[in-house]
Design a protein around this motif. Sequence first.
Motif, PDB file in Angstrom:
ATOM      1  N   SER A 241       9.860   5.444   7.977  1.00 27.11           N
ATOM      2  CA  SER A 241      10.954   4.339   7.651  1.00 27.11           C
ATOM      3  C   SER A 241      12.066   5.658   7.258  1.00 27.11           C
ATOM      4  O   SER A 241      12.326   6.713   7.482  1.00 27.11           O
ATOM      5  CB  SER A 241      10.563   4.075   6.361  1.00 27.11           C
TER       6      SER A 241
ATOM      7  N   THR B   8       9.523   1.788  -1.551  1.00 23.95           N
ATOM      8  CA  THR B   8       9.395   0.494  -0.979  1.00 23.95           C
ATOM      9  C   THR B   8       9.856   0.929   0.265  1.00 23.95           C
ATOM     10  O   THR B   8      11.932   1.234   0.765  1.00 23.95           O
ATOM     11  CB  THR B   8      10.224  -0.896  -1.763  1.00 23.95           C
ATOM     12  N   ALA B   9       9.499   0.527   1.773  1.00 21.74           N
ATOM     13  CA  ALA B   9      10.381   0.622   2.908  1.00 21.74           C
ATOM     14  C   ALA B   9      11.176  -0.493   3.076  1.00 21.74           C
ATOM     15  O   ALA B   9       9.703  -0.892   4.301  1.00 21.74           O
ATOM     16  CB  ALA B   9       9.441   1.149   3.926  1.00 21.74           C
TER      17      ALA B   9
ATOM     18  N   VAL C  53      11.397  -1.769   7.031  1.00 18.87           N
ATOM     19  CA  VAL C  53      10.174  -2.386   7.357  1.00 18.87           C
ATOM     20  C   VAL C  53       9.661  -3.298   6.759  1.00 18.87           C
ATOM     21  O   VAL C  53       8.941  -4.471   7.432  1.00 18.87           O
ATOM     22  CB  VAL C  53       9.096  -0.968   7.000  1.00 18.87           C
ATOM     23  N   GLN C  54      10.113  -3.538   5.599  1.00 23.71           N
ATOM     24  CA  GLN C  54       9.698  -4.415   4.775  1.00 23.71           C
ATOM     25  C   GLN C  54      10.881  -6.280   5.383  1.00 23.71           C
ATOM     26  O   GLN C  54       9.873  -6.939   4.756  1.00 23.71           O
ATOM     27  CB  GLN C  54       9.576  -4.454   3.122  1.00 23.71           C
TER      28      GLN C  54
ATOM     29  N   TRP D 167       3.156  -7.411   4.133  1.00 18.87           N
ATOM     30  CA  TRP D 167       4.459  -6.430   3.975  1.00 18.87           C
ATOM     31  C   TRP D 167       3.572  -5.176   3.505  1.00 18.87           C
ATOM     32  O   TRP D 167       4.267  -4.475   2.755  1.00 18.87           O
ATOM     33  CB  TRP D 167       5.524  -6.906   3.211  1.00 18.87           C
TER      34      TRP D 167
ATOM     35  N   SER E 248       4.547  -1.527   4.351  1.00 21.03           N
ATOM     36  CA  SER E 248       5.794  -0.979   3.502  1.00 21.03           C
ATOM     37  C   SER E 248       5.858  -0.773   1.892  1.00 21.03           C
ATOM     38  O   SER E 248       7.188  -0.321   0.926  1.00 21.03           O
ATOM     39  CB  SER E 248       7.533  -2.484   3.367  1.00 21.03           C
TER      40      SER E 248
END
Length: 203
Positions: free
Chosen positions: A48, A87-88, A91-92, A102, A105
């Motif tokens: 990420s 939280t990425a 990517v999410q 997800w 992420s």
Amino acid sequence: MKIICIGRNYVDHAKELDNPVPKKPIFFLKPDTALVKNNEPFYYPEHSSDVQYEVEIVLKISKTGKNISEENAHTYYQEIGIGIDFTARDVQSQCKNKGLPWEISKAFDQSAPIGKFIKRNTLDNQESINFSLTINGEEKQKGNSSDMIFSFENIIAYISKFITLVDGDLIFTGTPSGVGPIAINDHFEAYLEGNKLLEFVVK
Ligand code: ZN
């Protein structure tokens, strides 16, 4: 043990990410390998380029329960702490756009640093718990549990309809507004009712 995280539990945070305010709790899981303890550093993951912090109150489940009622839910946790739901976000967003799960992420290694826990009954007002996050000495997020859409008891009752809770499970109860990106060398400090329970650096 398992880690269960509530999404969109504060109206102002749901709005900042352009998400609708939910009618029922939304939850997802992280594996135990996501935990970081003892103020050890968080290593920025390679998958990420937009890892974001979300500070959250964390409940530690103290006994096994299934189909727990809201009235009894308070007897299933004795300790409260604080954690970061890393939280990425890039990517999410890709996962959400494609309608895919997800986990990559949210559930990656080290995505759940947790601090020390304190006894719930040492808090003056368990219905109104202040918590906050500072990064490099600057306050980034500040919340109060009374602003949650779903209370701790709502959450425990709802999750336990589907998933048996066991001693040692952790529930991340959602983040208030103010989420944002992190950078290498950031110094995190998280507080619950003025107690610094978590402190670590990003490497
Ligand atoms: Zn979260």
